[in-house]
Design an enzyme around this catalytic site. Structure first.
Site, PDB file in Angstrom:
ATOM      1  N   ARG A 233     -42.887 -78.244 -80.748  1.00  0.00           N
ATOM      2  CA  ARG A 233     -42.841 -78.568 -82.168  1.00  0.00           C
ATOM      3  C   ARG A 233     -42.126 -79.899 -82.383  1.00  0.00           C
ATOM      4  O   ARG A 233     -41.528 -80.454 -81.467  1.00  0.00           O
ATOM      5  CB  ARG A 233     -42.162 -77.412 -82.912  1.00  0.00           C
TER       6      ARG A 233
ATOM      7  N   ASN B 275     -29.280 -69.803 -82.857  1.00  0.00           N
ATOM      8  CA  ASN B 275     -28.247 -70.680 -83.396  1.00  0.00           C
ATOM      9  C   ASN B 275     -28.301 -70.782 -84.914  1.00  0.00           C
ATOM     10  O   ASN B 275     -27.861 -71.762 -85.488  1.00  0.00           O
ATOM     11  CB  ASN B 275     -28.338 -72.064 -82.740  1.00  0.00           C
ATOM     12  N   TYR B 276     -28.802 -69.751 -85.565  1.00  0.00           N
ATOM     13  CA  TYR B 276     -28.855 -69.713 -87.023  1.00  0.00           C
ATOM     14  C   TYR B 276     -27.962 -68.562 -87.475  1.00  0.00           C
ATOM     15  O   TYR B 276     -28.154 -67.407 -87.067  1.00  0.00           O
ATOM     16  CB  TYR B 276     -30.298 -69.509 -87.484  1.00  0.00           C
TER      17      TYR B 276
ATOM     18  N   HIS C  66     -41.326 -69.471 -68.301  1.00  0.00           N
ATOM     19  CA  HIS C  66     -42.223 -68.705 -69.145  1.00  0.00           C
ATOM     20  C   HIS C  66     -41.456 -67.845 -70.151  1.00  0.00           C
ATOM     21  O   HIS C  66     -40.296 -67.509 -69.963  1.00  0.00           O
ATOM     22  CB  HIS C  66     -43.155 -67.821 -68.302  1.00  0.00           C
TER      23      HIS C  66
ATOM     24  N   LYS D  16     -38.458 -76.611 -79.975  1.00  0.00           N
ATOM     25  CA  LYS D  16     -38.413 -77.251 -81.287  1.00  0.00           C
ATOM     26  C   LYS D  16     -37.143 -78.087 -81.394  1.00  0.00           C
ATOM     27  O   LYS D  16     -36.044 -77.589 -81.121  1.00  0.00           O
ATOM     28  CB  LYS D  16     -38.423 -76.203 -82.399  1.00  0.00           C
TER      29      LYS D  16
ATOM     30  N   ALA E 210     -37.005 -66.290 -67.813  1.00  0.00           N
ATOM     31  CA  ALA E 210     -37.930 -65.580 -68.697  1.00  0.00           C
ATOM     32  C   ALA E 210     -37.182 -64.858 -69.811  1.00  0.00           C
ATOM     33  O   ALA E 210     -36.147 -64.246 -69.598  1.00  0.00           O
ATOM     34  CB  ALA E 210     -38.741 -64.569 -67.884  1.00  0.00           C
TER      35      ALA E 210
ATOM     36  N   ASN F 284     -31.984 -74.196 -65.400  1.00  0.00           N
ATOM     37  CA  ASN F 284     -33.092 -73.268 -65.239  1.00  0.00           C
ATOM     38  C   ASN F 284     -32.993 -72.234 -66.348  1.00  0.00           C
ATOM     39  O   ASN F 284     -31.998 -71.507 -66.439  1.00  0.00           O
ATOM     40  CB  ASN F 284     -33.027 -72.589 -63.868  1.00  0.00           C
TER      41      ASN F 284
END
Length: 185
Positions: A114, A167-168, A144, A132, A161, A158
Site C-alpha cells: 500500500r 500500533n493503533y 508469508h 503499508k 508467518a 526475519n
C-alpha cells in the site's frame, strides 16, 4: 495513418481509439527490448517507463507514473500503480500502490504494498502479505501471511508467518520499530 484522425463520439469509439493507443504503447516497449508474453492482455499507461530485458507476464497493469527497472519480471496478474520497481525485481500476482522497490526485491504471490511502502534491496515479501507506510531495510525477509503497517524494520530482520504489527491504540497510530537482525516467529 487514418488512425490519427479518428473521432470519438460514443463509448464504443472511445474504446476503439483507446485500444489502438494501448497497442502503440505495447509495440513501443517491445521494440525497446521489453518482453510481453501476451501483449493483448497487458495494459501500460503512457507515462510508464520500463527497462530493457524486463518480462511482463499476462494480465498485468502498469499504471500512472510507474517506473520498472531492467531485468525484472512482473506478473502474471499484477497491478503496479504510481510505483518504482528497481532492477532485477520480481513481482508475482501482487498489487503495488505508490511504493518503492529497490534492486533485487521479490514480492508475492498475492501480496499488497500500500502507499508509502519502501522495500530496500534484496527484501523478500512472500505470499499473502501486506505492507503499508513502512520501510523494510536491506535483506528483510517476510515469507508469508503477515501485515506490517506504519513501521520501520531493520536490515536482515526475519518476520515469520502470522506476524502483525499492532500500533493503533484506538485513537492514534504509533510507529513500530523492529531493529536489525530481529527474528520474529
Amino acid at each position: 495513418d487514418t488512425d490519427n484522425i479518428l473521432g470519438v463520439n460514443t463509448r464504443l469509439q472511445l474504446a476503439q481509439v483507446e485500444a489502438k493507443l494501448r497497442q502503440r504503447i505495447r509495440e513501443h516497449w517491445m521494440l525497446a527490448g521489453v518482453t510481453l508474453l501476451d501483449p493483448a492482455s497487458v495494459f501500460i499507461d503512457a507515462d510508464v517507463t520500463i527497462g530493457r530485458d524486463t518480462v511482463i507476464l499476462p494480465n498485468t497493469m502498469l499504471l500512472g507514473q510507474s517506473h520498472i527497472g531492467e531485468e525484472c519480471e512482473v506478473g502474471p496478474g499484477s497491478v503496479v500503480r504510481d510505483s518504482t520497481v528497481g532492477h532485477r525485481c520480481r513481482v508475482t500476482a501482487s498489487v503495488l500502490e505508490e511504493s518503492v522497490l529497490e534492486g533485487e526485491v521479490t514480492v508475492g504471490p498475492f501480496s499488497h504494498l500500500r502507499p508509502g511502502s519502501h522495500l530496500e534491496s534484496e527484501v523478500h515479501v512472500g505470499n499473502f502479505t501486506e505492507v503499508k507506510n513502512s520501510r523494510l531495510a536491506t535483506g528483510v525477509a517476510m515469507g508469508h501471511f503477515g501485515y506490517v503497517g506504519d513501521a520501520s524494520v531493520g536490515a536482515g530482520a526475519n518476520l515469520g508467518a502470522g506476524m502483525v504489527t499492532c500500533n493503533y491504540d484506538g485513537r492514534e497510530k504509533h510507529r513500530t520499530v523492529i531493529e536489525a537482525g530481529a527474528f520474529i516467529g
